[in-house]
Write a protein that holds these residues in place. Sequence first.
Motif, PDB file in Angstrom:
ATOM      1  N   THR A  29      29.270  65.624  13.748  1.00 22.43           N
ATOM      2  CA  THR A  29      30.290  64.718  13.785  1.00 22.43           C
ATOM      3  C   THR A  29      31.050  64.510  12.365  1.00 22.43           C
ATOM      4  OG1 THR A  29      28.651  62.859  13.529  1.00 22.43           O
ATOM      5  CG2 THR A  29      29.451  63.191  15.604  1.00 22.43           C
ATOM      6  N   CYS A  63      46.441  61.614  14.500  1.00 22.73           N
ATOM      7  CA  CYS A  63      45.123  61.783  13.940  1.00 22.73           C
ATOM      8  C   CYS A  63      44.435  63.120  14.229  1.00 22.73           C
ATOM      9  CB  CYS A  63      44.194  60.786  14.156  1.00 22.73           C
ATOM     10  SG  CYS A  63      44.705  58.939  13.808  1.00 22.73           S
ATOM     11  N   THR A  66      38.579  63.532  13.489  1.00 23.96           N
ATOM     12  CA  THR A  66      37.946  62.047  13.624  1.00 23.96           C
ATOM     13  C   THR A  66      36.364  62.468  13.207  1.00 23.96           C
ATOM     14  OG1 THR A  66      39.376  61.178  15.263  1.00 23.96           O
ATOM     15  CG2 THR A  66      37.425  60.063  14.862  1.00 23.96           C
ATOM     16  N   PRO A  74      33.788  55.299  13.384  1.00 20.53           N
ATOM     17  CA  PRO A  74      34.874  56.562  13.521  1.00 20.53           C
ATOM     18  C   PRO A  74      35.763  56.618  12.307  1.00 20.53           C
ATOM     19  CG  PRO A  74      34.736  55.328  15.582  1.00 20.53           C
ATOM     20  CD  PRO A  74      33.974  54.354  14.451  1.00 20.53           C
ATOM     21  N   SER A  76      39.267  58.784  10.557  1.00 20.80           N
ATOM     22  CA  SER A  76      40.040  59.834  10.891  1.00 20.80           C
ATOM     23  C   SER A  76      40.934  60.362   9.867  1.00 20.80           C
ATOM     24  CB  SER A  76      41.026  59.659  12.139  1.00 20.80           C
ATOM     25  OG  SER A  76      40.210  59.259  13.342  1.00 20.80           O
ATOM     26  N   CYS A  78      44.816  61.058   9.380  1.00 19.06           N
ATOM     27  CA  CYS A  78      45.847  60.923  10.450  1.00 19.06           C
ATOM     28  C   CYS A  78      47.026  61.224   9.447  1.00 19.06           C
ATOM     29  CB  CYS A  78      45.990  59.721  10.879  1.00 19.06           C
ATOM     30  SG  CYS A  78      44.406  58.880  11.686  1.00 19.06           S
ATOM     31  N   ARG A 107      43.169  51.360   6.475  1.00 24.71           N
ATOM     32  CA  ARG A 107      43.673  52.699   6.205  1.00 24.71           C
ATOM     33  C   ARG A 107      43.829  52.784   4.678  1.00 24.71           C
ATOM     34  NH1 ARG A 107      47.922  50.966   9.735  1.00 24.71           N
ATOM     35  NH2 ARG A 107      46.985  52.516  11.149  1.00 24.71           N
ATOM     36  N   THR A 437      36.247  64.225  18.645  1.00 25.27           N
ATOM     37  CA  THR A 437      34.811  64.438  18.278  1.00 25.27           C
ATOM     38  C   THR A 437      33.931  63.607  19.387  1.00 25.27           C
ATOM     39  OG1 THR A 437      35.450  64.397  16.186  1.00 25.27           O
ATOM     40  CG2 THR A 437      33.168  63.746  16.751  1.00 25.27           C
ATOM     41  N   TRP A 445      36.196  60.698  21.162  1.00 28.05           N
ATOM     42  CA  TRP A 445      37.200  60.166  20.469  1.00 28.05           C
ATOM     43  C   TRP A 445      38.420  61.267  20.108  1.00 28.05           C
ATOM     44  CZ3 TRP A 445      37.311  55.139  18.710  1.00 28.05           C
ATOM     45  CH2 TRP A 445      36.180  54.366  18.942  1.00 28.05           C
ATOM     46  N   ALA A 447      42.205  61.735  19.577  1.00 32.71           N
ATOM     47  CA  ALA A 447      43.553  61.342  19.358  1.00 32.71           C
ATOM     48  C   ALA A 447      44.769  61.926  20.371  1.00 32.71           C
ATOM     49  CB  ALA A 447      44.093  61.414  17.804  1.00 32.71           C
ATOM     50  N   MET A 452      45.147  56.412  19.969  1.00 36.71           N
ATOM     51  CA  MET A 452      43.551  56.996  19.845  1.00 36.71           C
ATOM     52  C   MET A 452      42.867  56.381  21.192  1.00 36.71           C
ATOM     53  SD  MET A 452      41.073  58.561  18.527  1.00 36.71           S
ATOM     54  CE  MET A 452      41.411  58.559  16.559  1.00 36.71           C
ATOM     55  N   LYS A 454      39.270  56.425  23.351  1.00 36.76           N
ATOM     56  CA  LYS A 454      37.806  56.331  23.409  1.00 36.76           C
ATOM     57  C   LYS A 454      37.387  56.563  24.959  1.00 36.76           C
ATOM     58  CE  LYS A 454      33.866  53.402  22.815  1.00 36.76           C
ATOM     59  NZ  LYS A 454      33.396  52.144  22.706  1.00 36.76           N
TER      60      LYS A 454
END
Length: 457
Positions: A29, A63, A66, A74, A76, A78, A107, A437, A445, A447, A452, A454
């Motif tokens: 990851t 993104c 990730t 998580p 990312s 982006c 962010r 990912t 996950w 994008a 985004m 899940k």
Amino acid sequence: MAAAVVLATAGTAGPAAAATTPGLGPTGTSLMHGDLWSTDSTPFRGPGRTAHVAASSVPGGACAATFIGSDGMPVSLCTQFVGTSPPTVAVATVTLFDPATAVPLARLQLTKGGLLGGVYGYLDDRNRVVVADGSNAILRVGHRRTAAGWQVYVSDRIDLGRHIPAGDAVTGLAPDFDGRIWFATTHGVVGTVDQAKRVRSMHLPRGEDLGNGLSIRANGASILTTHALYEMRAGADGVPRTVWRRAYDRGSARLPGQLTWGSGTTPTYFGPGGDGWVAIVDNASRPQLIVYDADTGSTVCRMRAFGTSGQGTENSPMAWGNALVIPSTYGYQYPPMAVTGPSVPANAPFVGGSTRIDVTARGCHRVWENNDRLASLPRLSRADGLINGLGYGPYRPGIQQVGPIYYLATDFATGRRVATVRVGDGPVDEPLELTGTIARDGTLWQATVGRMLKIAR
């Protein structure tokens, strides 16, 4: 029978060894292409047959990669559509997401630079994103919870300064097994940074540009330019040196569905010992898969990369054992700002398709080819043998990238689809060839251009 052999002898030595890489975060990851060998594989099961959208959010940007750290958070890289500090458009950010709701928590806007500067990076062993910004500095970006809420912040900065000429920008970053950071720029500067922050670099031949990331193995690095594949090693002084160079057929122009005029693949290490071979797909009018001996540069085998699929790819081949899976992106329509120069032809239908090719010392052999129209960078699970990604329904002449978006899971052994789950609609959920990912709990996950997602079991 070939499938059974590959599954039984799948190369775990390569990906498993990533855990011993100094400064690299959790296995599976922490890197855009899954591991340092760029196999685009993971040791974790994906959502598979029971996939559904468990949560989603609108992060205000696309993104590209990730990562998930040891804390389960998580984070990312982006490209924010509109930045605020200072006000600008299409600027790279590091964005932290809530692991339960997928809502952005905080962010950090980076200094604006080249497009790929905010795409390639990795997660270190302190859950910090290592990424280059537009000032040609390598940043380590951490996150923490404060009394005022979550914060994303720069915890360390390495200035590459005089090593990068004006107008150039860092394209790829990766750690190696000696604790160094390797970097490469759009216009061919390749360098290393040691643990004392000493920077060493060299310049590849002028006119050779980079549009993809680097791949790392225990005793070298594989770097692909718009003209040639290089196997490199760092000398005792840290300066990268060429072990061998192999030019490839770059065709007459950029192919539709690729970003640059040249190969669209990040090199993939695989095969004997986990990294004895390295594979690319060239940019010929009928693209060739070429597999080299990573130590000597001798050709192990070559064959047409695709039979019935679109004739080209911007995706790194997935690898498991001595097998490769190559998705076609020929005809895929990227945003105009993302591509370099005109393509020939100017447009082509996105037919899609993926193929599995097994490699032995005696040559290459196509095992299967399907019509999967994958529109994200897929991830192969070594836990359940499924290829996970987002894509479209079957190709129909005259219908391009509009309509339902599906989570697709395909059997690595047979090429047959085992799951097709609608997760969104274009254009807001256009996958844009972004990277997903798979977390330790099996959550994907992923994008899209607008959200985004899940996607859980």
